[in-house]
Write an enzyme that holds these catalytic residues in place. Structure first.
Site, PDB file in Angstrom:
ATOM      1  N   LYS A 275      -2.050 -10.344  -4.255  1.00 25.84           N
ATOM      2  CA  LYS A 275      -2.301  -9.444  -5.383  1.00 25.84           C
ATOM      3  C   LYS A 275      -3.133 -10.077  -6.488  1.00 25.84           C
ATOM      4  CE  LYS A 275       0.769  -6.547  -6.722  1.00 25.84           C
ATOM      5  NZ  LYS A 275       2.006  -5.936  -7.278  1.00 25.84           N
TER       6      LYS A 275
ATOM      7  N   TYR B 164      -3.539   4.374 -13.285  1.00 22.43           N
ATOM      8  CA  TYR B 164      -2.471   4.132 -12.314  1.00 22.43           C
ATOM      9  C   TYR B 164      -1.205   4.869 -12.738  1.00 22.43           C
ATOM     10  CZ  TYR B 164       1.426   1.706 -10.104  1.00 22.43           C
ATOM     11  OH  TYR B 164       2.588   1.421  -9.436  1.00 22.43           O
TER      12      TYR B 164
END
Length: 325
Positions: free
Chosen positions: A176, A139
């Site tokens: 999330k 990421y």
């Protein structure tokens, strides 16, 4: 029209709400709703249209004209720091953003996109310069590489801004799961057991004393909208508060809020349990982050940011209001 990618996600949906608060509803939300729970983030929002992420990417890659677009807020990404499928992460985070940059700059459409403080790795200096950047996961690498791509561009005539978000918390992050903020998890833990769980000491920090730059999502939205109002500002900027606070600080703010709720609130709630630091996080865990906010301040943003003593209670009050609906 304003385009918000990742518009059903955490920060994107809050930007949509911020635009709505200004009376702006001519908004195209772009997202991937395979996790349909994210639609709840937009249930109280007003937008003009929705487009699937893959359809949107295909259209911009072929250079399709989508009409008059005032600005693009690009919040869509794979934000999991534990995702190691490099082909997937690079396609969704890097190639997608490159295509969007080309599409926007060709049309001179302002682009404000989400970068990440994760590009700095273990730190300890968090300033927008190559010498301080050392990503530790896919990421972070995908965000870092696009920032490098932007730096290499010449002759861009429209606004392009990358915002390196630090530890954002606040409303509309419930989808999330494990990647939600510690404030969200502390709220759940206090509701379930009356106790908060924190890591024991690591990297020279005592139990729960690891420190992060925690920023409320309302402050993140305020900066995004300020940039929308100031198209002369371009560049890559940190977006934190400029002040590191400990996980203990966040826990204490949450506990204090619960204890203030009265009879059915937090009388029995308020313990902190310190659990062993996980082996798989050793060498990969940021024990300290603190945004150097000099560049954004120099660009003209002068509003104060909430500390956790203010932001966490506001967030927990919002969560409680959702539970009562």
């Amino acid at each position: 029209m304003i385009i918000v990618t990742g518009g059903a996600g955490f920060i994107g949906s809050n930007i949509v709400q911020g635009l709505n608060d200004r009376g702006i509803t001519d908004i195209l939300v772009v997202d991937d709703l395979r996790d349909g729970r994210k639609c709840l983030n937009l249930a109280d929002a007003d937008i003009r249209d929705y487009m699937d992420m893959d359809d949107f990417l295909a259209r911009i890659q072929t250079g399709e004209d989508l009409g008059r677009v005032e600005a693009v807020f690009h919040e869509g990404a794979c934000s999991s720091t534990t995702e190691w499928d490099g082909r997937f992460v690079m396609r969704v985070n890097y190639e997608y953003t490159k295509a969007l940059l080309a599409w926007c700059t060709q049309r001179k459409i302002p682009l404000i996109y989400a970068s990440s403080a994760s590009v700095y790795g273990m730190g300890p200096t968090f300033r927008e310069a190559r010498e301080f950047e050392q990503p530790l996961n896919m990421y972070a690498y995908s965000k870092f590489l696009f920032d490098c791509h932007l730096r290499a561009q010449q002759g861009i005539e429209s606004q392009v801004v990358g915002l390196r978000y630090f530890n954002v918390y606040g409303p509309r992050e419930q989808h999330k799961g494990s990647m939600a903020s510690v404030a969200y998890h502390f709220n759940n833990q206090l509701n379930e057991s009356g106790r908060v769980r924190l890591f024991e000491g690591s990297d020279g920090y005592g139990p729960g004393e690891q420190r992060r730059d925690f920023i409320h999502v309302d402050d993140v939205v305020a900066v995004n909208l300020w940039l929308f109002d100031n198209p002369q500002v371009s560049g890559i900027y940190n977006l934190g508060t400029g002040r590191a606070q400990s996980f203990n600080d966040v826990a204490r703010a949450a506990i204090k809020w619960f204890r203030a709720q009265g009879e059915d609130g937090g009388r029995e709630r308020g313990g902190i349990d310190y659990i062993p630091f996980p082996d798989h996080l050793k060498g990969r865990y940021q024990s300290f982050t603190e945004a150097d906010m000099g560049a954004l301040r120099a660009a003209g943003y002068d509003r104060p940011f909430m500390d956790v003593e203010t932001g966490v209670p506001a967030y927990l009050s919002w969560l409680a209001s959702q539970d009562k609906r």
